[in-house]
Design a protein around this motif. Structure first.
Motif, mmCIF file in Angstrom:
data_model
loop_
_atom_site.group_PDB
_atom_site.id
_atom_site.type_symbol
_atom_site.label_atom_id
_atom_site.label_comp_id
_atom_site.label_asym_id
_atom_site.label_seq_id
_atom_site.Cartn_x
_atom_site.Cartn_y
_atom_site.Cartn_z
ATOM 1 N N ILE A 96 7.853 4.738 6.180
ATOM 2 C CA ILE A 96 6.944 5.290 5.178
ATOM 3 C C ILE A 96 5.834 4.261 5.004
ATOM 4 O O ILE A 96 6.020 3.218 4.396
ATOM 5 C CB ILE A 96 7.684 5.553 3.853
ATOM 6 C CG1 ILE A 96 8.816 6.565 4.091
ATOM 7 C CG2 ILE A 96 6.733 6.071 2.788
ATOM 8 C CD1 ILE A 96 9.683 6.802 2.880
ATOM 9 N N GLY A 97 4.651 4.545 5.554
ATOM 10 C CA GLY A 97 3.672 3.486 5.782
ATOM 11 C C GLY A 97 2.737 3.201 4.624
ATOM 12 O O GLY A 97 2.376 4.080 3.843
ATOM 13 N N PHE A 98 2.340 1.933 4.553
ATOM 14 C CA PHE A 98 1.272 1.494 3.657
ATOM 15 C C PHE A 98 0.661 0.233 4.246
ATOM 16 O O PHE A 98 1.167 -0.341 5.207
ATOM 17 C CB PHE A 98 1.790 1.274 2.227
ATOM 18 C CG PHE A 98 2.643 0.050 2.038
ATOM 19 C CD1 PHE A 98 2.132 -1.080 1.423
ATOM 20 C CD2 PHE A 98 3.962 0.019 2.483
ATOM 21 C CE1 PHE A 98 2.916 -2.217 1.231
ATOM 22 C CE2 PHE A 98 4.757 -1.111 2.296
ATOM 23 C CZ PHE A 98 4.232 -2.233 1.681
ATOM 24 N N THR A 99 -0.451 -0.222 3.637
ATOM 25 C CA THR A 99 -1.184 -1.378 4.149
ATOM 26 C C THR A 99 -1.754 -2.153 2.964
ATOM 27 O O THR A 99 -2.101 -1.563 1.943
ATOM 28 C CB THR A 99 -2.339 -0.921 5.071
ATOM 29 O OG1 THR A 99 -1.835 0.007 6.037
ATOM 30 C CG2 THR A 99 -2.964 -2.099 5.794
ATOM 31 N N CYS A 100 -1.852 -3.465 3.109
ATOM 32 C CA CYS A 100 -2.492 -4.303 2.090
ATOM 33 C C CYS A 100 -3.478 -5.257 2.758
ATOM 34 O O CYS A 100 -3.301 -5.633 3.928
ATOM 35 C CB CYS A 100 -1.459 -5.118 1.303
ATOM 36 S SG CYS A 100 -0.369 -4.131 0.240
ATOM 37 N N GLY A 101 -4.479 -5.658 2.008
ATOM 38 C CA GLY A 101 -5.448 -6.621 2.508
ATOM 39 C C GLY A 101 -5.944 -7.507 1.390
ATOM 40 O O GLY A 101 -5.850 -7.150 0.209
ATOM 41 N N LEU A 102 -6.468 -8.668 1.774
ATOM 42 C CA LEU A 102 -7.053 -9.609 0.820
ATOM 43 C C LEU A 102 -8.551 -9.705 1.061
ATOM 44 O O LEU A 102 -9.003 -9.842 2.207
ATOM 45 C CB LEU A 102 -6.441 -11.000 0.974
ATOM 46 C CG LEU A 102 -4.974 -11.204 0.603
ATOM 47 C CD1 LEU A 102 -4.605 -12.674 0.782
ATOM 48 C CD2 LEU A 102 -4.704 -10.749 -0.820
ATOM 49 N N THR A 103 -9.309 -9.638 -0.006
ATOM 50 C CA THR A 103 -10.751 -9.862 0.114
ATOM 51 C C THR A 103 -11.016 -11.356 0.282
ATOM 52 O O THR A 103 -10.130 -12.191 0.032
ATOM 53 C CB THR A 103 -11.488 -9.363 -1.143
ATOM 54 O OG1 THR A 103 -11.114 -10.197 -2.252
ATOM 55 C CG2 THR A 103 -11.148 -7.914 -1.439
ATOM 56 N N PRO A 104 -12.208 -11.727 0.711
ATOM 57 C CA PRO A 104 -12.515 -13.164 0.830
ATOM 58 C C PRO A 104 -12.310 -13.926 -0.478
ATOM 59 O O PRO A 104 -12.023 -15.126 -0.469
ATOM 60 C CB PRO A 104 -13.984 -13.169 1.267
ATOM 61 C CG PRO A 104 -14.154 -11.873 1.980
ATOM 62 C CD PRO A 104 -13.302 -10.890 1.246
ATOM 63 N N GLY A 105 -12.412 -13.234 -1.609
ATOM 64 C CA GLY A 105 -12.213 -13.902 -2.887
ATOM 65 C C GLY A 105 -10.765 -13.950 -3.324
ATOM 66 O O GLY A 105 -10.464 -14.506 -4.399
ATOM 67 N N GLY A 106 -9.837 -13.378 -2.530
ATOM 68 C CA GLY A 106 -8.422 -13.454 -2.846
ATOM 69 C C GLY A 106 -7.870 -12.288 -3.647
ATOM 70 O O GLY A 106 -6.713 -12.331 -4.089
ATOM 71 N N ALA A 107 -8.673 -11.235 -3.846
ATOM 72 C CA ALA A 107 -8.169 -10.043 -4.521
ATOM 73 C C ALA A 107 -7.370 -9.199 -3.531
ATOM 74 O O ALA A 107 -7.795 -9.000 -2.386
ATOM 75 C CB ALA A 107 -9.319 -9.234 -5.105
ATOM 76 N N ALA A 108 -6.210 -8.708 -3.982
ATOM 77 C CA ALA A 108 -5.348 -7.904 -3.109
ATOM 78 C C ALA A 108 -5.579 -6.424 -3.370
ATOM 79 O O ALA A 108 -5.626 -5.981 -4.527
ATOM 80 C CB ALA A 108 -3.887 -8.260 -3.344
ATOM 81 N N TYR A 109 -5.703 -5.662 -2.274
ATOM 82 C CA TYR A 109 -5.832 -4.207 -2.334
ATOM 83 C C TYR A 109 -4.796 -3.602 -1.379
ATOM 84 O O TYR A 109 -4.522 -4.175 -0.314
ATOM 85 C CB TYR A 109 -7.236 -3.765 -1.911
ATOM 86 C CG TYR A 109 -8.314 -4.038 -2.935
ATOM 87 C CD1 TYR A 109 -8.767 -3.023 -3.774
ATOM 88 C CD2 TYR A 109 -8.872 -5.308 -3.062
ATOM 89 C CE1 TYR A 109 -9.758 -3.274 -4.715
ATOM 90 C CE2 TYR A 109 -9.861 -5.566 -4.000
ATOM 91 C CZ TYR A 109 -10.299 -4.540 -4.820
ATOM 92 O OH TYR A 109 -11.276 -4.796 -5.757
ATOM 93 N N CYS A 110 -4.262 -2.455 -1.771
ATOM 94 C CA CYS A 110 -3.290 -1.768 -0.909
ATOM 95 C C CYS A 110 -3.587 -0.276 -0.891
ATOM 96 O O CYS A 110 -4.250 0.256 -1.797
ATOM 97 C CB CYS A 110 -1.862 -2.007 -1.410
ATOM 98 S SG CYS A 110 -1.326 -3.733 -1.408
ATOM 99 N N TRP A 111 -3.044 0.424 0.129
ATOM 100 C CA TRP A 111 -3.231 1.870 0.234
ATOM 101 C C TRP A 111 -2.098 2.470 1.065
ATOM 102 O O TRP A 111 -1.416 1.781 1.813
ATOM 103 C CB TRP A 111 -4.597 2.199 0.845
ATOM 104 C CG TRP A 111 -4.865 1.582 2.202
ATOM 105 C CD1 TRP A 111 -4.644 2.128 3.421
ATOM 106 C CD2 TRP A 111 -5.445 0.284 2.450
ATOM 107 N NE1 TRP A 111 -5.029 1.269 4.427
ATOM 108 C CE2 TRP A 111 -5.527 0.128 3.862
ATOM 109 C CE3 TRP A 111 -5.887 -0.756 1.615
ATOM 110 C CZ2 TRP A 111 -6.034 -1.029 4.443
ATOM 111 C CZ3 TRP A 111 -6.394 -1.894 2.209
ATOM 112 C CH2 TRP A 111 -6.467 -2.035 3.600
#
Length: 579
Positions: free
Chosen positions: A373-388
């Protein structure tokens, strides 16, 4: 002559003729009795698999040959020779047999000897060259041939090595790499010899990546080796044969990084930023749905700086921080927005080429969820985490359990230096080395001392300062600043690396049918090794020590630990082929 007289005369004549005819009737003579049966040729010799025609001669007591008599045939030993109803004898195996012919109660026999042809002398011996890793064995084969080039089987072969300090060989031709270098292996049969060079290599890995049931690593020279399950070509060596020791990925490419998926594919980035994938169909990003057992280029001509694979999809970042994803999208894990798709693969929404993640965000790091059951996360250059993607366990970290087809901010206002996604949970490291996790926590995967799930980040217990963190199926691990490795979560396969699989805690203690060994807080991995890299996989874990040695532990059903066996281990074991 009067008519009565003539009639009388005719009647008398007829009677006389009939009398004569009756007196001439005689019975045919009875056939002569068979007195003897002779079988020829006797004795008879034939080869295994060949035939010989025997003949039975019947005679009367006067020695006269009798023809047309019925004859039956039998063999005293059908294991050695059989005989047909017509006397055709077939050699079956080496030995002797008596063939008997019977006619009207009389018997004749012939002795039959079955032999094999004398062996054709060996004229040549050839041995194929081989490459083997230190500590790994390879089976060598010697081919013997006659002067005409025909292959001869069953011949005795002896083996020898020119340099046992580099490679040894036993009496069956099993060669073992001892140290880096070359040795000459000689095979001898009937005075004829053949030689082959064996090259022994040593692997020094820069990094390793654990997947579902296969593992890959990049050597310091940029070569990729993989091991474990290869049912769909995910080892990349051009075959679909499993391997319990590292095998080189085909193609001669030089890689900077590799990511083994928890599904059945692998992707890597070359030192020039080109992405290549191999293994299962639909996840390779080539624009085709075909699987491949060798690396194939990801479509689009992008130059990537980072790459991550999950169960059914992969994502990569360009140097300017643009995120692209490909593979299945049934849980919106590609992040391409509410339209879904953009294609369909076997009724699943998918993309067979890299598709840009929606929004105006740029990313410095990315991690793809490892669950089906898939999802993904990433970090912006400023260190904020986002997921989807999927959010059934709160793994997006935004305080809800609602799926999202576009990036949503992880709650808590934390600034992260690293993020790692597991199957149903995520973990991140703040810039000061504090570990936080969020999502499903049934097996203690969040490491906060409980089994309560959380849709926002919670601090990992223990107050440790970590330099790296990796989330897996139902567990996670972190490397402390001292190099000590700590793990938490599920331990049913020994993936925590603490020795036993009976604890140290029990999750679901009030549900005996579902109770599982686990740790809800970080516990130190056994053996006191110091680690620089850790990769938590499905039911097993791998890592690199500060000295550059690769170790794995946990489940090993397909040889994913890389030790040359399929024996699981609850403590770190060294990968084969290393110094």
């Amino acid at each position: 002559m009067s008519m009565p007289s003539m009639t009388k005369t005719l009647l008398l004549t007829a009677a006389l003729l009939m009398g004569i005819a009756c007196n001439d009737s005689t019975s045919p003579p009875a056939p002569a009795a068979i007195a003897s049966v002779t079988v020829a040729p006797s004795p008879s010799t034939l080869l295994v698999g060949s035939t010989a025609q025997l003949t039975a001669t019947t005679k009367d007591s006067a020695g006269n040959v009798l023809t047309g008599r019925a004859v039956t045939w039998a063999s005293s030993n059908t294991v050695v020779a059989t005989v047909s109803a017509t006397g055709l004898v077939t050699g079956v195996a080496v030995g002797s047999a008596t063939i008997m012919a019977t006619a009207e109660g009389k018997n004749g026999t012939a002795a039959v000897t079955v032999t094999v042809p004398p062996p054709v002398p060996v004229a040549s011996v050839t041995v194929a060259p081989a490459t083997v890793l230190v500590g790994v064995t390879v089976q060598l084969t010697a081919t013997t041939k006659d002067a005409a080039g025909n292959v001869l089987t069953g011949r005795t072969v002896t083996w020898a090595t020119s340099n046992p300090a580099v490679a040894t060989v036993n009496f069956t031709g099993l060669a073992t790499g001892v140290a880096a270098g070359q040795a000459t292996i000689t095979a001898t049969s009937e005075g004829q010899s053949g030689t082959a060079a064996i090259t022994v290599s040593v692997l020094t890995f820069a990094t390793v990546s654990g997947g579902g049931d296969h593992t890959c690593g990049v050597t310091t020279g940029g070569a990729v080796y993989c091991w474990g399950n290869n049912g769909l070509g995910q080892l990349g060596n051009g075959t679909t044969t499993n391997s319990a020791t590292p095998v080189a990925v085909a193609g001669g490419l030089t890689f900077a990084t590799v990511s083994a998926s928890t599904g059945s594919f692998t992707c890597g980035l070359t030192r020039g930023g080109a992405a290549y994938c191999w293994g299962a169909k639909d996840q390779l990003g080539t624009g085709s749905r075909e699987q491949s057992s060798v690396p194939v280029a990801v479509a689009g001509g992008h130059s990537f700086s980072a790459l991550s694979t999950g169960h059914d999809h992969a994502c990569a970042l360009t140097a300017n921080g643009t995120a692209y994803c490909w593979g299945y999208n049934q849980f919106d894990q590609l992040g391409t927005g509410p339209a879904g798709g953009p294609q369909f693969c076997d009724d699943f929404p998918c993309s067979t080429v890299p598709a840009a993640v929606s929004g105006e965000l740029t990313f410095a790091a990315m991690s793809v969820g490892t669950g089906a059951i898939g999802f993904t996360c990433g970090l912006t250059p400023g260190g904020a985490a986002y997921c989807w993607g999927d959010n059934g366990g709160g793994e997006l970290g935004n305080g809800t359990t609602t799926n999202s087809s576009t990036p949503v901010a992880v709650g808590g206002g934390l600034t992260f230096a690293a993020v790692s996604t597991g199957a149903y949970h995520s973990c991140g490291l703040t810039k000061n080395g504090a570990a936080y996790c969020w999502g499903d926590n049934d097996d203690g995967a969040l490491g906060d001392g409980s089994t309560a799930s959380s849709s926002t980040p919670v601090a990992v217990s223990g107050g440790y300062t970590f330099t790296a963190v990796s989330a897996g199926l139902f567990n996670a691990c972190g490397i402390a600043t001292s190099g000590a490795l700590y793990c938490w979560g599920y331990n049913g396969a020994g993936e925590l690396g603490i020795g036993p699989t009976t604890g140290p805690e029990v999750c679901y203690p009030d549900m005996p049918d579902y109770s599982e060994p686990c740790s809800t807080v970080p516990v130190a991995v056994s053996n006191g090794l110091k680690f620089a890299v850790v990769s938590v996989a499905d039911y097993y874990t791998c890592g690199m020590t500060t000295g550059g040695a690769a170790y794995c532990w946990g489940a090993n059903y397909y040889g994913q630990l890389g030790t040359g066996t399929t024996t699981s281990s609850t403590v770190p074991v060294k990968l084969a082929g290393q110094p």
